[in-house]
Design a protein around this motif. Structure first.
Motif, PDB file in Angstrom:
ATOM      1  N   GLU A 249      -0.537   0.846  -0.871  1.00  0.00           N
ATOM      2  CA  GLU A 249      -0.730   1.218   0.401  1.00  0.00           C
ATOM      3  C   GLU A 249      -0.988  -0.273   1.555  1.00  0.00           C
ATOM      4  O   GLU A 249      -0.556  -0.303   2.276  1.00  0.00           O
ATOM      5  CB  GLU A 249      -2.126   1.960   0.723  1.00  0.00           C
ATOM      6  N   ILE A 271       3.296   7.521  -0.502  1.00  0.00           N
ATOM      7  CA  ILE A 271       4.037   6.271  -0.319  1.00  0.00           C
ATOM      8  C   ILE A 271       4.977   6.270  -1.680  1.00  0.00           C
ATOM      9  O   ILE A 271       5.751   5.223  -1.772  1.00  0.00           O
ATOM     10  CB  ILE A 271       3.028   5.391  -1.127  1.00  0.00           C
ATOM     11  N   GLN A 273       8.676   7.171  -2.348  1.00  0.00           N
ATOM     12  CA  GLN A 273      10.267   7.514  -1.765  1.00  0.00           C
ATOM     13  C   GLN A 273      11.424   7.056  -2.684  1.00  0.00           C
ATOM     14  O   GLN A 273      12.460   6.765  -2.355  1.00  0.00           O
ATOM     15  CB  GLN A 273      10.675   6.405  -0.532  1.00  0.00           C
ATOM     16  N   MET A 285       5.535   0.873   0.044  1.00  0.00           N
ATOM     17  CA  MET A 285       6.376   2.248  -0.452  1.00  0.00           C
ATOM     18  C   MET A 285       7.047   1.899  -1.624  1.00  0.00           C
ATOM     19  O   MET A 285       7.532   0.759  -2.012  1.00  0.00           O
ATOM     20  CB  MET A 285       7.301   2.480   0.624  1.00  0.00           C
TER      21      MET A 285
END
Length: 674
Positions: A249, A271, A273, A285
């Motif tokens: 993060e 977070i 993807q 991410m």
């Protein structure tokens, strides 16, 4: 970007004669054009021509025996005699170019260098833009040579700076910052990548859980990070990975992991993807692969972590797939999107266990990866290795493989040059020693509060005195015994501390077990400090009780001695009152001769059908190091984490003893060694 590396000559298909190829790369005595600095395109054949060609009006007579066009800005002249020392090249040669349109261009000579090996060979530089994009005939005195740079391919040079396996050495970052700045001044800008294992290993990590390292990584402006196995060391069966989530993060760079699936852990949902590739990756991410634009060119980066993370760390609900299959899928995806410069950022190991894959295997199995930046094996690869054959032994396009050792000791530098089709035609690199540089002042100031906190913890008395040294031997250090293959005094102390804590939670506990891979440092004789104990057991594992049958215990010890007498991180040390006898000359899986426990002062065999309570750390209890029998028992509800942290149990037990004196006692006996 600048490219100041020597060329990898095997990649070029020039048409020089063998003698002149060798000569072209011979060292020159004066500052000169580097004959290897061009891309090898447009080289004309050397003409072995003799004649009265040394007729420049202001210089001594020299015949020209051959001329080689090195690139559009330089050529090599082979004179019939030694070049006169101190004579300006302009007094020796008159040079002009007649272009295909019959116009004539005077070529201005700007510099030259004489070969130190053969002083008749002279490399000559001329004005940078004289022949770019042109074709025609070059006349040097009476010598003529055709050239064609009209169709010269467009080259792209990429710098990559890289680190790996820092393992909590936060104190190295100020020097790494200086090293990175120096590398950029020398080579130009480039990508900055980390190949994993920032977590675990020092008091810095135990105190700050990676957030200290992240502050410096953000300062250095990393471009991508691949998770290593140790990033999952803090995995908890109930809480998942809160510290790792916080690390992601707060990062000002993206994370890549094409063979990792985070979807089973809801802590990563916001977070995560993953799936496909991203052309606009966001900081903080997680992606399978990303595309970075560098000097107008698209560069693909994907991540791979070692599959045996499930055995050697605590990923919990994070799962792993085959490294080669995941890599092949990523290469295919990048190529479908027109991205033909591809970097694999890996935590596999340079030449590690082939059963779980390594970088050299990856290069040979998956064609189309241009560069592999690796970690995990702590290997110093300098210069980078170039793999040019696939696993069938057939020639393939080059893959450049690099790794930068360990602990922030080095900043790796790799430079690759691609042709217009994205094929590597040139590469080189080095490892820059961070320890040879002064700390960056700003970074050094950032480090001070972290170090102050660590020093206070490091020097805090643990309340015990160690009578004798407790070593932590390894075969790789030249020791005949190893903490990962033999009983050690330190292993005995740790297991006794665990049993002491376990008996307070459940008085029926019969033994405690500690995996050798979890014992990380020795303890010297004298007053013991908290810092020393944390260095011995830096992972913060918690005590776990398991209910097992005697048959399951026997299976577990077969796993423990499976590789004996070779090292295995899963080798189990045992607490007092337990005696294991095995024979490493027997077949793996059939090596345990007896497993005994002390009852009323007598040793008795474990009963196959009897149920027993044993203690170990939560990493081993949940299947770490391949202990499937433990994992199954835990999943069946026969495991309980009782909360005590490993180094705290050791601290408390040693404090109870006061003066600590431990030795090898014959708790584990290998009949083959006798």
């Amino acid at each position: 970007m600048s490219n100041r590396f020597k060329k990898l000559r095997p990649f070029f298909a020039g048409v020089m004669t063998v003698s002149l190829v060798t000569a072209a790369f011979a060292p020159m005595e004066s500052v000169s054009a580097n004959p290897g600095k061009g891309n090898g395109q447009g080289n004309a054949a050397v003409e072995q021509q003799r004649g009265n060609s040394g007729n420049a009006p202001h210089g001594p007579k020299r015949d020209i025996e051959g001329v080689t066009m090195v690139d559009s800005t330089s050529f090599l002249v082979d004179f019939d005699k030694t070049y006169p020392k101190g004579i300006d090249i302009n007094r020796m040669l008159e040079v002009e170019a007649e272009l295909d349109d019959e116009s004539v261009v005077e070529v201005e000579l700007t510099d030259y260098g004489v070969s130190s090996d053969d002083r008749s060979l002279v490399t000559i530089e001329h004005a940078n833009d004289d022949l770019d994009g042109l074709a025609g005939t070059l006349r040097i005195n009476d010598f003529e040579l055709d050239f064609d740079f009209a169709d010269e391919e467009e080259m792209f040079s990429l710098n990559i700076f890289h680190t790996n396996d820092n393992h909590g050495r936060t104190n190295m970052f100020p020097q790494l910052v200086t090293t990175l700045n120096e590398a950029k001044e020398t080579y130009g800008d480039g990508l900055l990548l980390d190949a994993g294992d920032v977590f675990s290993g020092t008091l810095y990590f135990n105190e700050f859980r990676g957030q200290d390292a992240l502050e410096f990584m953000n300062m250095m402006e990393y471009d991508a990070f691949v998770f290593g196995n140790h990033e999952f060391d803090l995995g908890d069966p109930d809480e998942g990975h809160p510290e790792l989530v916080e690390f992601v993060e707060n990062a000002e760079f993206p994370f890549v992991g094409a063979n990792m699936d985070f979807s089973g852990d809801p802590g990563f949902d916001h977070i995560n993807q993953q799936g496909g590739i991203s052309f606009g990756a966001e900081d903080g991410m997680i992606y399978d692969g990303i595309v970075k634009e560098v000097d107008g060119e698209q560069v693909g980066i994907f991540g791979i972590n070692t599959e045996d993370t499930v055995d050697i760390s605590s990923p919990m609900d994070v799962t792993f797939s085959n490294y080669a299959e995941a890599a092949q899928e990523m290469v295919d995806l990048f190529k479908e999107e027109g991205v033909n410069k591809i970097i694999a950022l890996t935590h596999l190991g340079y030449d590690s266990d082939p059963s779980v894959g390594n970088d050299l295997l990856l290069a040979s199995k998956v064609e189309g990866i241009d560069v592999i930046i690796g970690g995990h094996s702590h290997t110093e690869v300098s210069p980078p290795t170039v793999v040019t054959e696939n696993e069938q032994g057939e020639e393939m396009e080059p893959t450049v493989v690099a790794q930068a050792g360990e602990y922030g000791k080095f900043l790796g530098v790799v430079n690759v040059t691609f042709d217009e089709n994205g094929v590597v035609v040139d590469s080189d690199g080095e490892l820059m020693a961070a320890g040879d540089r002064d700390p960056d002042p700003e970074a050094a100031e950032m480090l001070e509060p972290y170090t102050q906190a660590i020093e206070e913890l490091q020097n805090e008395p643990a309340g015990s005195y160690l009578v004798n040294d407790l070593p932590n031997p390894r075969h790789g250090d030249g020791d005949e015994v190893s903490v990962r293959a033999n009983e050690t005094a330190l292993g005995n102390l740790i297991t006794d501390a665990q049993l002491n804590a376990a008996l307070k939670a459940n008085e029926d506990t019969i033994m405690a077990l500690q995996n050798g891979g979890g014992i990380r440092a020795p303890i010297s004789a004298g007053e013991v400090t908290i810092g020393q104990l944390i260095e011995v057991q830096p992972f913060g594992n918690r005590l776990t009780l398991l209910e097992l049958s005697g048959e399951e215990l026997m299976q577990a010890f077969e796993t423990s001695v499976f590789d004996a007498p070779a090292e295995n991180g899963g080798f189990l040390h045992v607490s007092a009152g337990t005696r294991l006898t095995y024979d490493s000359d027997l077949d793996p899986g059939e090596r345990v001769v007896s497993l005994e426990i002390e009852v009323d002062g007598e040793y008795v065999d474990i009963e196959q059908d009897e149920m027993y309570t044993i203690a170990t750390n939560n990493f081993t209890a949940t299947g770490g190091d391949g202990y499937e029998v433990f994992a199954q028992a835990y999943e069946d509800g026969r495991g309980t984490i009782v909360g005590n942290t490993d180094w705290e149990m050791l601290r408390d037990y040693m404090a109870e003893l006061g003066n600590v004196d431990y030795s090898v006692e014959g708790r584990i006996v290998n009949l083959a060694a006798q």
